[in-house]
Motif scaffolding. Structure first.
Motif, PDB file in Angstrom:
ATOM      1  N   VAL A   1       5.908   5.487  10.593  1.00 33.08           N
ATOM      2  CA  VAL A   1       6.368   4.156  11.013  1.00 33.08           C
ATOM      3  C   VAL A   1       6.285   4.030  12.531  1.00 33.08           C
ATOM      4  O   VAL A   1       5.755   3.037  13.059  1.00 33.08           O
TER       5      VAL A   1
ATOM      6  N   GLY B   1       2.646   3.965  13.552  1.00 34.30           N
ATOM      7  CA  GLY B   1       1.988   2.752  13.066  1.00 34.30           C
ATOM      8  C   GLY B   1       2.350   1.546  13.920  1.00 34.30           C
ATOM      9  O   GLY B   1       1.487   0.709  14.248  1.00 34.30           O
ATOM     10  N   LEU B   2       3.610   1.458  14.293  1.00 32.16           N
ATOM     11  CA  LEU B   2       4.037   0.324  15.121  1.00 32.16           C
ATOM     12  C   LEU B   2       3.630   0.514  16.580  1.00 32.16           C
ATOM     13  O   LEU B   2       3.366  -0.473  17.291  1.00 32.16           O
TER      14      LEU B   2
ATOM     15  N   VAL C   1      10.547   1.054  17.666  1.00 35.21           N
ATOM     16  CA  VAL C   1      11.488   0.857  16.578  1.00 35.21           C
ATOM     17  C   VAL C   1      12.733   1.710  16.848  1.00 35.21           C
ATOM     18  O   VAL C   1      12.622   2.881  17.200  1.00 35.21           O
ATOM     19  N   SER C   2      13.883   1.086  16.724  1.00 29.84           N
ATOM     20  CA  SER C   2      15.143   1.804  16.980  1.00 29.84           C
ATOM     21  C   SER C   2      15.510   2.655  15.766  1.00 29.84           C
ATOM     22  O   SER C   2      14.969   2.466  14.660  1.00 29.84           O
TER      23      SER C   2
ATOM     24  N   ALA D   1      18.248   2.470  14.168  1.00 31.71           N
ATOM     25  CA  ALA D   1      18.876   1.579  13.175  1.00 31.71           C
ATOM     26  C   ALA D   1      17.806   0.831  12.379  1.00 31.71           C
ATOM     27  O   ALA D   1      17.913   0.678  11.153  1.00 31.71           O
ATOM     28  N   GLU D   2      16.775   0.363  13.093  1.00 33.23           N
ATOM     29  CA  GLU D   2      15.691  -0.331  12.389  1.00 33.23           C
ATOM     30  C   GLU D   2      14.958   0.624  11.448  1.00 33.23           C
ATOM     31  O   GLU D   2      14.571   0.260  10.331  1.00 33.23           O
TER      32      GLU D   2
ATOM     33  N   VAL E   1      16.681   0.957   8.239  1.00 32.74           N
ATOM     34  CA  VAL E   1      16.464  -0.192   7.351  1.00 32.74           C
ATOM     35  C   VAL E   1      15.082  -0.089   6.701  1.00 32.74           C
ATOM     36  O   VAL E   1      14.933  -0.319   5.493  1.00 32.74           O
ATOM     37  N   ILE E   2      14.079   0.250   7.486  1.00 33.03           N
ATOM     38  CA  ILE E   2      12.717   0.363   6.940  1.00 33.03           C
ATOM     39  C   ILE E   2      12.679   1.463   5.872  1.00 33.03           C
ATOM     40  O   ILE E   2      12.027   1.314   4.825  1.00 33.03           O
TER      41      ILE E   2
ATOM     42  N   PHE F   1      14.294  -0.001   2.800  1.00 36.08           N
ATOM     43  CA  PHE F   1      13.358  -0.946   2.175  1.00 36.08           C
ATOM     44  C   PHE F   1      12.305  -0.174   1.382  1.00 36.08           C
ATOM     45  O   PHE F   1      11.954  -0.533   0.254  1.00 36.08           O
TER      46      PHE F   1
ATOM     47  N   VAL G   1      13.699   1.087  -1.846  1.00 34.22           N
ATOM     48  CA  VAL G   1      13.903   0.069  -2.881  1.00 34.22           C
ATOM     49  C   VAL G   1      12.572  -0.493  -3.387  1.00 34.22           C
ATOM     50  O   VAL G   1      12.346  -0.602  -4.597  1.00 34.22           O
ATOM     51  N   TYR G   2      11.704  -0.845  -2.452  1.00 27.92           N
ATOM     52  CA  TYR G   2      10.483  -1.565  -2.844  1.00 27.92           C
ATOM     53  C   TYR G   2       9.238  -0.688  -2.891  1.00 27.92           C
ATOM     54  O   TYR G   2       8.203  -1.103  -3.434  1.00 27.92           O
TER      55      TYR G   2
ATOM     56  N   THR H   1      19.628  -6.520  13.047  1.00 25.53           N
ATOM     57  CA  THR H   1      18.858  -5.285  12.867  1.00 25.53           C
ATOM     58  C   THR H   1      18.063  -5.338  11.567  1.00 25.53           C
ATOM     59  O   THR H   1      16.895  -4.911  11.512  1.00 25.53           O
TER      60      THR H   1
ATOM     61  N   ALA I   1      14.026  -5.198  11.579  1.00 34.15           N
ATOM     62  CA  ALA I   1      13.394  -4.041  10.944  1.00 34.15           C
ATOM     63  C   ALA I   1      12.400  -4.482   9.884  1.00 34.15           C
ATOM     64  O   ALA I   1      11.281  -3.946   9.797  1.00 34.15           O
TER      65      ALA I   1
ATOM     66  N   LYS J   1       9.235  -5.777  11.485  1.00 33.33           N
ATOM     67  CA  LYS J   1       8.360  -4.715  11.981  1.00 33.33           C
ATOM     68  C   LYS J   1       7.723  -3.951  10.822  1.00 33.33           C
ATOM     69  O   LYS J   1       6.523  -3.625  10.860  1.00 33.33           O
TER      70      LYS J   1
ATOM     71  N   LEU K   1       3.141  -2.852   8.638  1.00 40.62           N
ATOM     72  CA  LEU K   1       2.529  -1.642   8.093  1.00 40.62           C
ATOM     73  C   LEU K   1       2.194  -1.784   6.605  1.00 40.62           C
ATOM     74  O   LEU K   1       1.825  -0.813   5.957  1.00 40.62           O
TER      75      LEU K   1
END
Lengths: 64, 453
Positions: free
Chosen positions: A11, A14-15, A22-23, A25-26, A29-30, A33, A36-37, B313, B317, B320, B324
């Motif tokens: 991640v 890639g960013l 990307v923090s 905290a972010e 979340v990623i 995500f 889940v997905y 946040t 997130a 961002k 990808l």
């Protein structure tokens, strides 16, 4: 299957190619995500849809 | 008139103004006062603008909604206010101006009285993340109002207004309507011009009215569309239910309420047919991809850099993370969309409407917006979009009608889908269902709305 460290690195790198940071905290979340997905995305990516015709000129206001 | 005018239905308000029984200026003032007094626990209203509303009323033409206050979601331009998408600012770049929705409501004589709270960027089914703060449910303010049109549904449920406008890109009218015990319809895609709408280039999102019952939703829907939604008899209805696909993994309360609703509908002579829809197994991720990619300003990486610091946040997130997403997933999601559209077109050759629950469980707590289903505990978004996304991917109209309550006395909703352009059919079924159930669900009033003010 990537472990958490590999996923986080994927991640971040890639960013980074877009100049985006990307923090932590972010990233959490990623990661959530993805948890889940991710499985349903992977199922979609690997699904054999060769017998499903695309719809050209999509118009969602009417039947295909 | 003894009762507060916002305890009247939308059509009763319109009629009372037309006959002179209700003064429109008094209605506007009473509405603003009620919002000020009653809204704080639920935070459904993002903004009011008394002077502009009064000006709209002073200039209101005769029309079906003459003098009637309406609230709209934070996604439409008004001459005096830019939409914000529930965020610090909309990434659409839309400023103040006359949106198509504003013009339709104005031309119907309506008075826009408030802008409602919404989930940030519309990217959630709970409404607990917003620049305006979380939106609470009128039935229990500690629970979510739903999203992303949570403010619109909560405002109607709390009797702040009798009609509000929402938008729906993955269930965002239907989820909050079900959570708040009101009637909400996602209209067929593309019927209202997207001018002045923050998601103007969106292929899955459509606006829709949110009201207490189907007759009010018809009145507001007609104003939004600028044409009648003709009433037709709903008897002899043929209903298709994809039992194995969309009636499973539900909270027992939701399943019971929706099955009882189906039995009520069957009781008036409706024919219920089991069927299967090809493509449903990939509908969740396809809807999530379509919705999030089209909404996210991160389609431009520089936008992500600029906007992210101003967002929650969670949303920054997600924005961002979308950068990808593998391109093949998007290509295949498009293929699933085509498959679902053909599936529904085939189904509608055999049935008049499709039915399944609007939500898999009642509104979760704001503190922990997850739901427990037979398959386990999931984020409410994930569980909800399984039931909501199909109407968005295909473009058909879909409605949530109140059909019962959970054991915690939180509302539940039955979802119905009709063929493209057959929006009125859903309202016909809704009205008949209300009659058959003696209006006990649409007339149920949360405690918050029973206060004197």
């Amino acid at each position: 299957m990537l472990n958490q460290e590999q996923f986080d690195q994927l991640v971040r790198l890639g960013l980074a190619q877009y100049g985006i940071e990307v923090s932590d905290a972010e990233l959490a979340v990623i990661r959530a995500f993805e948890h889940v997905y991710g499985p349903s995305r992977d199922a979609l990516v690997t699904a054999d849809l060769s017998d499903v015709e695309p719809e050209l000129g999509l118009d969602p206001s009417r039947a295909p | 008139m003894a009762e507060h005018p916002q305890d009247l239905s939308l059509r009763a308000q319109a009629e009372a103004i037309a006959t002179g029984e209700l003064d429109a200026t008094e209605l506007l003032e009473a509405t603003l006062a009620r919002i000020e007094e009653r809204d704080p626990p639920i935070n459904s209203i993002a903004d009011t603008f008394g002077a502009e509303s009064a000006r709209m009323l002073a200039e209101a033409p005769e029309g079906p909604l003459h003098g009637v206050p309406i609230a709209i979601k934070d996604q439409f331009a008004l001459p005096w206010r830019a939409p914000r998408d529930g965020a610090y600012r909309t990434p659409s770049g839309i400023g103040p101006g006359e949106s198509a929705l504003y013009r339709r409501l104005r031309d119907a004589g309506a008075v826009i009285v408030a802008v409602t709270n919404m989930h940030e960027f519309g990217l959630g089914s709970t409404g607990h993340i917003s620049i305006y703060g979380p939106c609470g449910n009128p039935w229990n303010a500690a629970h979510c109002a739903g999203g992303s049109s949570g403010g619109s549904a909560a405002a109607v449920g709390a009797r702040l207004v009798a009609g509000a406008v929402g938008t729906d890109g993955g269930g965002s009218v239907r989820f909050p309507s079900a959570y708040c015990g009101v009637t909400g319809i996602k209209l067929t895609w593309g019927q209202l011009s997207s001018e002045g709408f923050t998601l103007a280039d969106h292929s899955v999102t459509a606006a829709g009215p949110i009201c207490r019952d189907a007759a009010d939703a018809r009145l507001l829907g007609e104003a939004m569309l600028g044409h009648p939604l003709e009433r037709r008899p709903a008897e002899g209805l043929r209903i298709g239910i994809p039992s194995a696909q969309l009636w499973n993994d539900l909270h027992p309360d939701a399943e019971r309420a929706c099955r009882e609703a189906l039995e009520t509908i069957r009781g008036w002579g409706a024919e219920v047919t089991e069927l299967s829809l090809a493509g449903v197994e990939h509908a969740v991720i396809s809807a999530v991809l379509a919705l999030s990619i089209e909404v996210m300003p991160a389609t431009k990486p520089e936008a992500a850099i600029e906007i992210a610091p101003h967002l929650s946040t969670l949303i920054s997130a997600l924005m961002k993370g979308q950068l990808l997403m593998p391109a093949i997933a998007l290509a295949k999601a498009d293929r699933i969309r085509a498959q679902l559209r053909r599936s529904l077109a085939n189904a509608f050759e055999r049935v008049d409407v499709l039915a399944w629950p609007a939500i898999p469980a009642a509104a979760p707590p704001i503190e922990n917006p997850s739901v427990t289903l037979p398959s386990g505990t999931h984020p409410a978004d994930f569980a909800n979009v399984r039931l909501g996304g199909i109407a968005n991917l295909t473009g058909v109209p879909a409605i949530s009608i109140p059909c019962g309550f959970s054991s915690e006395r939180l509302p539940l909703g039955l979802q119905l889908l009709a063929p493209w352009g057959e929006d009125a059919r859903l309202l016909d079924v809704g009205e008949l269902f209300e009659q058959q159930t003696e209006r006990r669900y649409v007339d149920a009033t949360p405690q918050l709305a029973q206060a004197a003010i």
